[in-house]
Design an enzyme around this catalytic site. Structure first.
Site, short mmCIF file in Angstrom:
data_model
loop_
_atom_site.label_atom_id
_atom_site.label_comp_id
_atom_site.label_asym_id
_atom_site.label_seq_id
_atom_site.Cartn_x
_atom_site.Cartn_y
_atom_site.Cartn_z
CG HIS A 260 -1.83 1.15 1.36
ND1 HIS A 260 -3.16 1.07 1.05
CD2 HIS A 260 -1.62 2.41 1.77
CE1 HIS A 260 -3.74 2.25 1.26
NE2 HIS A 260 -2.81 3.08 1.70
CD GLU A 261 1.48 3.75 3.65
OE1 GLU A 261 1.74 4.77 2.99
OE2 GLU A 261 0.43 3.62 4.32
#
Length: 600
Positions: free
Chosen positions: A392-393
């Site tokens: 995600h990051e």
């Protein structure tokens, strides 16, 4: 993976697991030099006051100065804040962050005359300047966007006053951060082996995923008992933040705080309302999921602390960080070799801060100033959920990398509305990869459980948050108080509505609003749900079409913030002005329920 004993200090974390903020400033002395330069350039801006329409050259020069200042203050603030995030109790970086925040307010105040003066120019004068000065071509979209905002820009004197109040307006969020990250502590519990274990923000979900229900319940009780002790303070802090939102909306002549927030992205309120209405029409699927979870866990009663426990029993899937990195790389391989090579730099060259340490800011984020590679803050705990957090990051980081490489500073910053697409495409690709790779029935069930949890957490839960935000802002706009009792009642009822009759809505959950940082950035969380829906469509195209879809997607990332979010997503083939992408995502959720029911 870290043990569950006492948290290490920052110095005890191995260097290879820390980010390298020296890539921003090699020393605090260099930071200080830029701090002083910002002050000097800020003073220089005053020379242009009242001269905006004198010549096209003057207009170009003040715009160049404005964005140079914005770029510099961003760099100064980001470094100080990220240093503080390493250890919020460090007084050196508490002070640097405070100074940077004050300087940011000074900069905004010094530049506050620019927009009002441009808007006061006769239309023919502004157009003449744009035609005369080739250098202004770069600013065409920014100037068009400014003209769109004309009805909500105040006079120069009023804008200066508003800008000067910026530091005060940040008080509720800053107070919450210090309570939550620096002062809040939780009672220790006994882990699965009966050993003393400290409950922290970073470890909380790990405890919630424990197969031992007693551990889950104890961690749940430990966490919320601390928030309950400060319930009145936290209610007053949130109420102050909402009042701030309403004040700014009214000051800028918006009919509501919601419309004020959506206006920045040029998003019609119907998009927000469509999300809530579409999800509410599909709550039957969420209720079905709650019933399935209760059945698979073999429980007489399903409680809120049972929501994160894997529905598949007797499976331990501990994932060391190096293994997690390889999983992410393999999962994102469909995005091409170039994407993979850049991503590898992020893991190997000081972009990533991996493990939790005492005083470190909780959660995860991607951030970084323009002109420097992006950074990723993690609090990695060695579970599957944290592997998806890495993906995600990294999606955010790669979005920043591509946008920063292709766009000038003023267009490199994408909005949150599109940011959540990039992060969720990564998560979806990783999930599809693992579902194909894993053959073991129990692990496949575990993955399906995780995928369903993504939907629950990103679509259903964030939409519930969005509805909560709308309710509390509307109540304040109606002149009614946000009392502690009201906040508890509303939050309780929303949980009843969203989770359905199979869920026991524990009293402690009535305080969950007190620990959600996003509530201090009003009307932010709905973008997670819309982003997830858009990402599902893009992921499907990447896997089905291959290179052509990847090229469109990378083109979307490279555009940064050079157009309005809905237009950018249309270029990637998704129309978020329609409720259809949200419905498509919810249809996928129902199909995943079918799959997991077939395997059980």
């Amino acid at each position: 993976m870290q043990s569950k004993g006492s948290l290490p200090t920052r110095k005890e974390i191995p260097e290879q697991y820390k980010w390298r903020l020296e890539d921003i400033y090699a020393s605090d002395d260099l930071w200080e030099q830029d701090f002083q330069l910002v002050k000097k350039l800020s003073d220089k801006a005053a020379a242009y006051r009242g001269k905006m329409g004198q010549s096209a050259r003057s207009l170009l020069e003040i715009l160049q100065l404005e964005y140079r200042l914005q770029e510099l203050i961003e760099k100064v603030y980001t470094y100080a804040r990220m240093r503080r995030d390493e250890d919020n109790a460090n007084p050196v970086y508490q002070a640097l962050t405070d100074r940077a925040e004050s300087l940011h307010t000074q900069v905004q105040t010094a530049l506050s005359f620019i927009e009002p003066e441009i808007l006061e120019l006769p239309a023919e004068t502004l157009e003449g300047c744009r035609l005369e000065e080739p250098g202004l071509k770069l600013y065409n979209f920014a100037l068009d966007e400014l003209l769109r905002k004309k009805d909500h820009i105040l006079s120069a004197a009023e804008e200066r006053l508003i800008a000067g109040a910026g530091e005060v307006a940040q008080a509720p969020a800053n107070i919450f951060k210090m309570i939550n990250n620096a002062d809040m502590t939780f009672l220790s519990i006994k882990d699965e082996e009966g050993k003393e274990a400290e409950v922290t923000h970073g470890r909380y979900i790990q405890f919630m995923e424990s197969p031992d229900r007693r551990v889950r319940r104890d961690a749940f009780t430990s966490l919320y008992s601390s928030y309950r002790k400060l319930q009145n303070t936290l209610a007053a802090t949130l109420s102050s933040s909402v009042k701030k939102d309403v004040f700014y909306a009214r000051a800028r002549k918006f009919p509501s705080a919601l419309q004020s927030s959506l206006f920045a992205d040029n998003i019609p309120p119907e998009v927000y309302d469509n999300l809530i209405q579409t999800v509410r029409r599909n709550l039957g699927a969420m209720h079905r999921y709650a019933a399935l979870r209760k059945k698979l866990l073999g429980l007489d009663e399903l409680h809120m602390y049972d929501l994160y426990a894997p529905m598949v029993k007797d499976i331990k899937w501990e994932i060391p960080f190096p293994e997690a990195v390889e999983m992410v790389k393999e999962g994102l391989a469909p995005l091409g070799a170039a994407y993979g090579e850049i991503m590898s730099q992020g893991f190997n060259e000081g972009w990533t801060d991996v493990f939790e340490n005492r005083g470190k800011t909780s959660g995860a984020y991607s951030w970084g100033p323009y002109g420097v590679h992006p950074y990723i803050l993690l609090n990695y705990q060695g579970n599957l959920s944290n592997v998806f957090t890495i993906a995600h990051e990294m999606g955010h980081a790669m979005h920043s990398y591509f946008a920063g490489g292709e766009q000038p500073y003023l267009y490199a910053h994408y909005t949150i509305f599109t940011a959540e697409v990039a992060s969720t495409v990564n998560e979806s690709l990783l999930m599809e990869h693992l579902l194909k790779k894993v053959s073991e029935r129990s692990k496949k069930l575990y993955l399906l459980n995780h995928y369903l949890e993504q939907f629950r957490g990103t679509v259903f839960r964030q939409t519930m948050f969005a509805e909560f935000e709308k309710i509390i802002h509307e109540r304040t706009e109606q002149g009614q108080a946000l009392t502690l009792e009201f906040l508890r009642q509303v939050y309780h009822q929303l949980n009843v509505d969203y989770y359905g009759p199979e869920m026991i809505v524990d009293e402690n959950v009535e305080f969950e609003w007190a620990r959600i940082p996003h509530f201090y950035s009003a009307f932010y969380v709905y973008k997670y749900a819309t982003g997830f829906s858009a990402a599902a469509a893009i992921t499907s195209r990447i896997l089905e079409e291959g290179a052509a879809a990847v090229d469109r997607y990378l083109g979307f990332l490279k555009k940064g913030g050079s157009d309005y979010p809905l237009n950018l997503l249309k270029s990637a083939g998704v129309d978020m002005a329609s409720p259809e992408p949200v419905q498509e995502g919810l249809d996928l959720f129902a199909r995943l329920l079918d799959q997991i029911e077939e395997l059980t």
